[in-house]
Design a protein around this motif. Structure first.
Motif, short mmCIF file in Angstrom:
data_model
loop_
_atom_site.label_atom_id
_atom_site.label_comp_id
_atom_site.label_asym_id
_atom_site.label_seq_id
_atom_site.Cartn_x
_atom_site.Cartn_y
_atom_site.Cartn_z
N LYS A 49 -11.53 3.91 0.01
CA LYS A 49 -11.45 3.52 -1.41
C LYS A 49 -11.12 2.04 -1.50
N PRO A 50 -12.11 1.19 -1.70
CA PRO A 50 -11.90 -0.26 -1.66
C PRO A 50 -10.83 -0.76 -2.63
N SER B 34 -8.10 0.73 -3.70
CA SER B 34 -6.71 1.20 -3.55
C SER B 34 -6.31 1.41 -2.09
N ARG B 35 -7.04 0.85 -1.16
CA ARG B 35 -6.73 1.05 0.25
C ARG B 35 -5.63 0.09 0.70
N TYR B 36 -5.22 0.25 1.94
CA TYR B 36 -4.27 -0.69 2.55
C TYR B 36 -5.04 -1.91 3.04
N ILE B 37 -4.58 -3.11 2.64
CA ILE B 37 -5.26 -4.33 3.10
C ILE B 37 -4.47 -5.02 4.22
N PHE B 38 -3.18 -4.74 4.32
CA PHE B 38 -2.37 -5.22 5.44
C PHE B 38 -1.68 -4.01 6.06
N VAL B 39 -1.78 -3.88 7.38
CA VAL B 39 -1.06 -2.83 8.10
C VAL B 39 -0.12 -3.51 9.09
N ILE B 40 1.17 -3.31 8.89
CA ILE B 40 2.18 -4.00 9.68
C ILE B 40 2.75 -3.04 10.72
N THR C 80 -6.87 -4.61 -8.88
CA THR C 80 -6.94 -3.56 -7.85
C THR C 80 -5.56 -2.95 -7.66
N ASN C 81 -5.50 -1.94 -6.82
CA ASN C 81 -4.23 -1.28 -6.52
C ASN C 81 -4.06 -1.17 -5.00
N GLN C 82 -4.42 -2.24 -4.30
CA GLN C 82 -4.33 -2.25 -2.85
C GLN C 82 -2.88 -2.42 -2.40
N GLY D 42 -13.21 -6.17 -3.63
CA GLY D 42 -11.89 -6.01 -3.02
C GLY D 42 -11.91 -6.05 -1.51
N ASN D 43 -13.08 -6.33 -0.91
CA ASN D 43 -13.18 -6.42 0.54
C ASN D 43 -12.71 -7.79 1.02
#
Length: 766
Positions: A258-259, A261-267, A196-198, A149-150
């Motif tokens: 937590k790979p 379920s983490r945030y993958i985009f931060v706006i 995943t739950n990102q 999920g990286n």
């Protein structure tokens, strides 16, 4: 990684087409900053008849606006007397201080010390033209992930965490539409694909405010502290305010570990927040640092319609983190981090028709006529909540008087009769009860109808404000919304016909204009831009110097000493006693200038972004503007012909108009358009007497002349008598003519007066 693919080397012939050296390899050329610099140059030029060095990086031919060989125009940051116009180009003479650089193109003399912030030296440029944001970005947002999920590194034309992203687009070009309708659905698809739950995290004042109000209206939010919450927004996205991020720092740190379920985009929506709010929010620097630090394994996307100031600081903190934490003690070829991907979308303010004014009272007639006759909507920004309330009361009275003049007059008459006949004390209680009932009715009516409504920081829970936010337009019966700058980061409103701005800051003004949504290509709006004077600028400087003094005292009390063996000369006790003693304005301002860490509430910190703005930019910038205005004021009385435009604040007003790609036109200047006409009438009145030689004889004729003279003079210039009913005597009238250099004189003979043409410069002793 997104790479710039349109870099090229220009030939000498191509370079000559560029007005500025730092634009020679810029795909944005000509951008809104170039237009602003060109207007600044036109308003601050120096014409030399002898050969002089050209502006750095610019050819003489490209500077020669007059069309005459051998005349080179140099840009300077000082005021200028306009003496002619040639195809819209301003020409004039200027007194240039010795310490001014010839190639300064802004009031902010530090602005271009490292080149344009939007240039390829600082960002990886992606020119998107007038496309919408979704089309301009294309597929760059479609990240590549591994089995854990990286987000993968070393990709081609894809966003990566090591490369921050900035989307610079005018309000209405679809920044939020892209996030809501493209990026969030893409995150959902990634989760389905990778199991995943990102999520996507949106940091925003506007979206969080709308979500907060929706919860309140639905009865789901009983907390008074809704701004500290994280709200779920659509599927696989959360939204929170910038103000709440520091409160959730530990939670966000754990989440990013937590790979799956983490945030993958931060706006970072409305990213100008970091600088525009810095002067009154001590946490903006800490917030920016936390975003960069916490979300190194996410794609950080900054969005703003006004990147011109905040971009410099965002780049600074992004690069500092890379250098100090990611690349400490590493060989340079092993460094992580890439130059920011900067998506630039062209601005277009062609939908605006611009007028200028000096005082809100000059707009009363236009506002009232517009509301009563045409039912138009107004958005007025005044950054002082007490003034907002005063203007509301005035406008409500004027509108009511225009709509129902007889009713208003009858109310006044009735009130006076009641006051005159109120003698029976036995009926006072009964009458008071009737008045209270009437007051309650009026209050209920006001709740239903607010033709003029005021918004400030305390309005968030008011029903009318919540309805406006929810519907993103004024209520049916609300025609004028008066707001402090609290609204400039708030909501977009449809149906606005007229916008009034009264701020000297570029980002604030552009954000204010952006609050009025453009519905289609036929939607035109009138923008009213305020002309400022030296007194206005002096108030800005005084406030900034007070803030700089506070930062200086903080450093004396808490900062590191250059020589530890020397005394500080100022103690912590003195600092706390001065700013935290619950007395005076310093105590009220301290909460805006100094913050406290969440985990160490007994400690204090200052906002380094605000300190940088105060020390390095704003004070010197406003001092330059003030000095220019003082020069303009001294020249104003010396102008010799109607072709000249020399008024205090003229050059800065033209600079303001350049933010919107507009030129100054005296016909659209509400302050001076009528005065120019009145001045011609005044001069014609005097010339008629001078031409005919007519004698003004006797008390009656003299009084008639004095009344006419005073009326015409006051229509053009400031009144010379405090008593508005008192007419001018001959001595005061001549004093006014001399002061304003009107080339006529009233000459008194034993039995009569005559008007003669007269050059006041001949005899300064008059």
């Amino acid at each position: 990684m997104v790479q710039r693919d349109n870099f090229r080397i220009l030939s000498d012939e191509e370079k000559e087409q560029y007005k500025f050296g730092f634009c020679e390899n810029c795909p944005f050329y000509e951008c809104e900053l170039v237009e602003e610099y060109i207007q600044f140059r036109e308003s601050h030029i120096q014409i030399n008849k002898s050969q002089v060095p050209t502006v750095k990086g610019v050819s003489a031919d490209s500077l020669n606006h007059t069309g005459n060989r051998g005349v080179v125009i140099q840009a300077t940051a000082v005021s200028v007397k306009r003496c002619e116009q040639d195809n819209g180009t301003c020409l004039g003479n200027v007194l240039s201080p010795a310490n001014m650089d010839a190639d300064i193109l802004s009031y902010d003399q530090s602005k271009l010390k490292d080149g344009c912030t939007m240039s390829g030296r600082h960002v990886c440029q992606i020119e998107c033209g007038r496309q919408n944001v979704t089309k301009g970005i294309g597929d760059h947002f479609k990240i590549e992930t591994d089995d854990e999920g990286n987000i993968c590194e070393g990709t081609t034309d894809r966003w990566e965490p090591a490369q921050p992203v900035f989307i610079s687009a005018q309000t209405g070009q679809g920044k939020n539409y892209f996030i809501e309708n493209t990026l969030i659905p893409y995150a959902r698809e990634l989760n389905y694909k990778n199991r995943t739950n990102q999520r996507v995290l949106i940091l925003s004042n506007r979206l969080a405010l709308k979500k907060q109000i929706k919860n309140r209206l639905d009865g789901n939010d009983d907390s008074d502290d809704g701004e500290t919450k994280i709200y779920p927004y659509k599927e696989y996205a959360d939204v929170m305010t910038y103000q709440s991020l520091l409160c959730h720092e530990k939670y966000l740190k754990r989440k990013q570990e937590k790979p799956q379920s983490r945030y993958i985009f931060v706006i970072c929506d409305e990213a100008h927040f970091f600088t525009s709010d810095a002067m009154f929010n001590p946490h903006t620097q800490k917030t920016l640092e936390a975003i960069v630090r916490l979300f190194q394994n996410a794609v950080r996307v900054y969005m703003s319609a006004t990147p011109y100031q905040c971009l410099e600081y965002i780049i600074k903190y992004e690069e500092e983190y890379q250098r100090m934490y990611l690349n400490w003690n590493k060989r340079q070829d092993k460094w992580k981090g890439e130059m920011m991907a900067f998506y630039h979308f062209k601005r277009d303010y062609g939908y605006l028709d611009v007028k200028t004014y000096s005082s809100i009272s000059e707009l009363y007639n236009e506002i009232v006529e517009s509301v009563v006759r045409r039912k138009e909507k107004w958005l007025i920004f005044i950054d002082d909540k007490e003034k907002c309330v005063k203007e509301k009361d005035k406008l409500e009275g004027l509108i009511e008087n225009k709509e129902n003049p007889l009713v208003v007059e009858d109310k006044k008459s009735k009130k006076k009769d009641e006051e005159d006949t109120e003698t029976d004390k036995g009926n006072e209680a009964e009458k008071k009860g009737e008045e209270d009932t009437e007051t309650d009715k009026n209050k209920e009516e006001k709740k239903k109808v607010e033709k003029v409504y005021v918004v400030d920081a305390n309005s968030k829970k008011e029903p009318i404000y919540q309805e406006i936010v929810k519907n993103e337009r004024l209520n049916k019966d609300t025609y004028v919304l008066i707001s402090t700058s609290v609204l400039d980061n708030g909501i977009n409103l449809g149906g606005i016909n007229n916008i009034v701005v009264s701020d000297m800051d570029k980002s604030k003004c552009l954000q204010m204009v952006g609050r009025a949504r453009v519905s289609d290509i036929n939607d035109r709006k009138i923008l009213y831009v305020k002309r400022f004077g030296a007194n206005d600028v002096e108030k800005q400087i005084d406030g900034l110097e007070r803030q700089r003094d506070a930062y200086h005292k903080y450093e004396l009390a808490y900062g590191e000493l250059r020589n530890p063996l020397q005394s500080r000369g100022y103690s912590e006790y003195q600092f706390l006693d001065g700013y935290y003693n619950e007395e005076g304005t310093d105590w009220n301002d301290a909460k805006h200038w100094f913050g406290r860490p969440v985990d160490k509430p007994t400690e204090l910190y200052l906002n380094e972004i605000a300190k940088s703005l105060v020390d390095e930019k704003l004070i010197s910038q406003y001092e330059c503007i003030r000095d220019e205005m003082i020069q303009e004021s001294s020249k104003e009385n010396e102008q010799q012909s109607q072709s000249e435009v020399i008024h205090m604040g003229q050059k800065y007003l033209e600079h303001q108009l350049s933010w919107f790609g507009k030129k100054y036109c005296v016909d659209d200047d509400i302050t001076y358009a009528d005065k120019e006409k009145a001045k011609k009438e005044f001069v014609a009145f005097l010339e008629a007497y001078a031409e005919s030689g007519e004698q003004i004889v006797g008390r009656g004729e003299k009084d008639t002349f004095r009344k006419t003279f005073a009326g015409l003079y006051d229509a053009v210039f400031d009144r010379m008598e405090r008593d508005k009913k008192r007419i001018y005597g001959i001595d005061l009238a001549n004093k006014g003519l001399r002061k304003k250099n009107i080339k006529y004189k009233i000459v008194s003979h034993s039995k009569y007066w005559v008007i003669e043409r007269y050059d006041w410069k001949i005899d300064d002793s008059e």
